[in-house]
Design a protein around this motif. Structure first.
Motif, PDB file in Angstrom:
ATOM      1  N   ALA A  79       7.524  -4.788   3.994  1.00 52.77           N
ATOM      2  CA  ALA A  79       6.776  -3.507   3.778  1.00 52.77           C
ATOM      3  C   ALA A  79       5.548  -3.693   2.993  1.00 52.77           C
ATOM      4  O   ALA A  79       4.550  -3.436   2.975  1.00 52.77           O
ATOM      5  CB  ALA A  79       7.263  -2.024   4.169  1.00 52.77           C
ATOM      6  N   GLY A  80       6.034  -3.862   1.700  1.00 46.06           N
ATOM      7  CA  GLY A  80       5.527  -3.859   0.315  1.00 46.06           C
ATOM      8  C   GLY A  80       4.249  -5.079   0.623  1.00 46.06           C
ATOM      9  O   GLY A  80       3.172  -4.708   0.278  1.00 46.06           O
ATOM     10  N   LEU A  81       4.405  -5.691   1.027  1.00 47.17           N
ATOM     11  CA  LEU A  81       3.727  -6.968   1.271  1.00 47.17           C
ATOM     12  C   LEU A  81       1.890  -6.129   2.803  1.00 47.17           C
ATOM     13  O   LEU A  81       1.107  -7.320   1.774  1.00 47.17           O
ATOM     14  CB  LEU A  81       4.136  -7.706   1.231  1.00 47.17           C
ATOM     15  CG  LEU A  81       5.556  -9.379   0.742  1.00 47.17           C
ATOM     16  CD1 LEU A  81       6.198 -10.190   1.426  1.00 47.17           C
ATOM     17  CD2 LEU A  81       5.287  -9.420  -0.195  1.00 47.17           C
ATOM     18  N   GLU A  82       2.734  -5.816   3.607  1.00 46.43           N
ATOM     19  CA  GLU A  82       1.662  -5.712   3.877  1.00 46.43           C
ATOM     20  C   GLU A  82       0.972  -4.450   3.349  1.00 46.43           C
ATOM     21  O   GLU A  82      -0.392  -4.275   3.559  1.00 46.43           O
ATOM     22  CB  GLU A  82       2.450  -4.928   5.487  1.00 46.43           C
ATOM     23  CG  GLU A  82       3.064  -6.226   6.094  1.00 46.43           C
ATOM     24  CD  GLU A  82       4.085  -5.164   7.837  1.00 46.43           C
ATOM     25  OE1 GLU A  82       3.857  -4.086   7.645  1.00 46.43           O
ATOM     26  OE2 GLU A  82       4.185  -5.928   7.966  1.00 46.43           O
ATOM     27  N   ILE A  83       1.428  -3.406   2.540  1.00 48.09           N
ATOM     28  CA  ILE A  83       0.314  -2.283   2.121  1.00 48.09           C
ATOM     29  C   ILE A  83      -0.002  -2.355   1.722  1.00 48.09           C
ATOM     30  O   ILE A  83      -1.551  -3.137   1.045  1.00 48.09           O
ATOM     31  CB  ILE A  83       2.130  -1.617   0.770  1.00 48.09           C
ATOM     32  CG1 ILE A  83       2.302  -0.163   2.278  1.00 48.09           C
ATOM     33  CG2 ILE A  83       0.967  -0.318  -0.016  1.00 48.09           C
ATOM     34  CD1 ILE A  83       3.275   0.365   1.577  1.00 48.09           C
ATOM     35  N   ALA A 107       9.148  -1.662  -3.359  1.00 45.26           N
ATOM     36  CA  ALA A 107       9.118  -1.334  -4.888  1.00 45.26           C
ATOM     37  C   ALA A 107       9.303  -2.664  -5.344  1.00 45.26           C
ATOM     38  O   ALA A 107       8.103  -3.686  -6.448  1.00 45.26           O
ATOM     39  CB  ALA A 107       9.783  -1.167  -5.683  1.00 45.26           C
ATOM     40  N   ALA A 108      10.359  -4.001  -4.767  1.00 47.10           N
ATOM     41  CA  ALA A 108      10.039  -5.203  -5.437  1.00 47.10           C
ATOM     42  C   ALA A 108       9.326  -5.920  -5.401  1.00 47.10           C
ATOM     43  O   ALA A 108       8.533  -6.566  -5.771  1.00 47.10           O
ATOM     44  CB  ALA A 108      12.071  -6.041  -4.954  1.00 47.10           C
ATOM     45  N   ALA A 109       8.548  -6.374  -4.093  1.00 45.16           N
ATOM     46  CA  ALA A 109       7.696  -7.014  -3.277  1.00 45.16           C
ATOM     47  C   ALA A 109       6.540  -6.557  -3.943  1.00 45.16           C
ATOM     48  O   ALA A 109       5.206  -6.710  -4.429  1.00 45.16           O
ATOM     49  CB  ALA A 109       7.655  -7.033  -1.906  1.00 45.16           C
ATOM     50  N   ALA A 110       6.014  -5.120  -4.149  1.00 50.99           N
ATOM     51  CA  ALA A 110       4.391  -4.395  -4.500  1.00 50.99           C
ATOM     52  C   ALA A 110       5.172  -4.947  -5.978  1.00 50.99           C
ATOM     53  O   ALA A 110       3.592  -5.469  -5.838  1.00 50.99           O
ATOM     54  CB  ALA A 110       4.863  -3.086  -4.481  1.00 50.99           C
ATOM     55  N   ARG A 111       5.530  -5.054  -6.764  1.00 52.48           N
ATOM     56  CA  ARG A 111       5.574  -4.677  -8.042  1.00 52.48           C
ATOM     57  C   ARG A 111       5.248  -6.905  -8.563  1.00 52.48           C
ATOM     58  O   ARG A 111       4.895  -7.363  -8.764  1.00 52.48           O
ATOM     59  CB  ARG A 111       6.420  -4.309  -9.225  1.00 52.48           C
ATOM     60  CG  ARG A 111       6.959  -3.237  -8.798  1.00 52.48           C
ATOM     61  CD  ARG A 111       7.729  -3.041  -9.445  1.00 52.48           C
ATOM     62  NE  ARG A 111       8.051  -1.251  -9.676  1.00 52.48           N
ATOM     63  CZ  ARG A 111       7.389  -0.362 -10.692  1.00 52.48           C
ATOM     64  NH1 ARG A 111       6.680  -1.448 -11.402  1.00 52.48           N
ATOM     65  NH2 ARG A 111       7.684   0.879 -10.736  1.00 52.48           N
ATOM     66  N   ARG A 116       0.091  -2.769 -11.720  1.00 50.30           N
ATOM     67  CA  ARG A 116      -0.497  -1.483 -11.768  1.00 50.30           C
ATOM     68  C   ARG A 116       0.156  -0.109 -10.890  1.00 50.30           C
ATOM     69  O   ARG A 116      -0.127   1.068 -10.568  1.00 50.30           O
ATOM     70  CB  ARG A 116      -1.690  -1.290 -11.794  1.00 50.30           C
ATOM     71  CG  ARG A 116      -2.090  -1.680  -9.948  1.00 50.30           C
ATOM     72  CD  ARG A 116      -3.929  -2.070  -9.906  1.00 50.30           C
ATOM     73  NE  ARG A 116      -4.628  -1.101 -10.461  1.00 50.30           N
ATOM     74  CZ  ARG A 116      -5.326   0.105  -9.359  1.00 50.30           C
ATOM     75  NH1 ARG A 116      -4.292  -0.529  -8.111  1.00 50.30           N
ATOM     76  NH2 ARG A 116      -6.092   0.646  -9.592  1.00 50.30           N
ATOM     77  N   VAL A 117       0.450  -1.100  -9.266  1.00 49.17           N
ATOM     78  CA  VAL A 117       1.284  -0.321  -8.466  1.00 49.17           C
ATOM     79  C   VAL A 117       2.402   0.406  -8.642  1.00 49.17           C
ATOM     80  O   VAL A 117       3.262   0.444  -9.633  1.00 49.17           O
ATOM     81  CB  VAL A 117       2.174  -0.708  -7.144  1.00 49.17           C
ATOM     82  CG1 VAL A 117       2.794  -1.995  -7.195  1.00 49.17           C
ATOM     83  CG2 VAL A 117       1.697   0.164  -5.978  1.00 49.17           C
ATOM     84  N   SER A 118       2.299   2.050  -8.747  1.00 53.73           N
ATOM     85  CA  SER A 118       3.831   3.013  -8.669  1.00 53.73           C
ATOM     86  C   SER A 118       4.552   3.396  -7.917  1.00 53.73           C
ATOM     87  O   SER A 118       3.826   3.558  -6.916  1.00 53.73           O
ATOM     88  CB  SER A 118       3.635   4.146  -9.951  1.00 53.73           C
ATOM     89  OG  SER A 118       3.353   3.856 -10.682  1.00 53.73           O
ATOM     90  N   VAL A 119       5.633   3.333  -7.620  1.00 53.95           N
ATOM     91  CA  VAL A 119       6.491   3.240  -6.628  1.00 53.95           C
ATOM     92  C   VAL A 119       7.488   4.773  -6.424  1.00 53.95           C
ATOM     93  O   VAL A 119       8.623   4.436  -7.759  1.00 53.95           O
ATOM     94  CB  VAL A 119       7.444   2.123  -5.776  1.00 53.95           C
ATOM     95  CG1 VAL A 119       8.387   2.549  -5.039  1.00 53.95           C
ATOM     96  CG2 VAL A 119       6.647   1.077  -6.050  1.00 53.95           C
TER      97      VAL A 119
END
Length: 241
Positions: A79-83, A107-111, A116-119
């Motif tokens: 889901a983080g990857l898709e975002i 959070a792990a995937a997004a970071r 720069r992204v905050s979760v």
């Protein structure tokens, strides 16, 4: 989680039993049975102990933990990857906190993609152990009160999830019950999205004065729509279930 597990079990042709708390809505229980699984209902405290123990006496087979499981966390990470694929310049992602699997996975995937992204994890005021733990700097137990926000919330943070949450998340934000009801109503009437209380909690946080980044681009993860029709009708009429 329960419905996903039931769907996979049906696809593989294996039996599936789901241990659920007595606060689980009928909509969720009906869906579990509709997908071919059976459920075992326990008082909330006993259900939480199952998560602490990583097992339920009398049920044979492989136990899949709903959040303290590397494969579950990795799956949630998609889901983080898709975002990030849809909104590469997102500033903040708000995710419901039930036990940490969804928020930590995202959070792990997004970071891994964006520094720069905050979760932030989102909780409801009647059961917000993560916010208390962040404030104290260590896992803390808090009084738990059941509410219509039945998909998240507990009396504590599993000790084995705390290091992951502390490392991956920027903090926790707590929504008030009336704010969550307003968010459920807003999603239904403006976006035609049926959200359960847990799923609407990030929207409630985003619209409150506790939003972590009001000036930036914020994504709210609306994680479920398991709400009983009577509760939804009450909220749509402007009341509290």
């Amino acid at each position: 989680m329960a419905q996903g597990l039931a769907w996979v079990a049906r696809r593989l042709g294996v039996e599936c039993a789901v241990v659920v708390p007595d606060t689980a809505p009928k909509a969720k229980l009906d869906a579990i049975e509709r997908l071919g699984a059976r459920y075992v209902r326990e008082p909330f405290d006993r259900w939480w102990q199952v998560l602490v123990d990583h097992g339920y006496p009398g049920l044979d087979g492989h136990f899949v933990h709903p959040f303290h499981d590397a494969a579950v966390i990795a799956g949630n990470g998609t889901a983080g990857l898709e975002i990030l694929e849809d909104l590469p310049d997102v500033d903040t992602i708000l995710v419901p906190w039930g036990g940490g699997g969804l928020s930590c996975g995202i959070a792990a995937a997004a970071r891994a993609i964006s520094k720069r992204v905050s979760v932030y994890a989102c909780e409801v005021e009647t059961a917000a152990p993560l916010a208390a733990s962040f404030e104290a700097g260590a896992p803390r137990a808090i009084p738990y009160r059941p509410s219509f926000v039945d998909g998240i919330g507990s009396g504590g943070v599993l000790p084995e999830m705390w290091p992951l949450a502390q490392r991956l998340l920027d903090g926790a934000r707590v929504a008030r019950l009336p704010e969550v009801a307003d968010a459920v109503r807003l999603l239904a009437t403006r976006q035609r999205v049926v959200a359960e209380g847990a799923g609407a909690t990030p929207v409630a946080v985003a619209l409150s004065d506790r939003a972590p980044s009001p000036a930036g681009k914020t994504v709210c993860v609306v994680s479920g729509g398991n709400i009983d029709a009577a509760k939804l009708a009450r909220i749509l009429e402007g009341g509290m279930p």
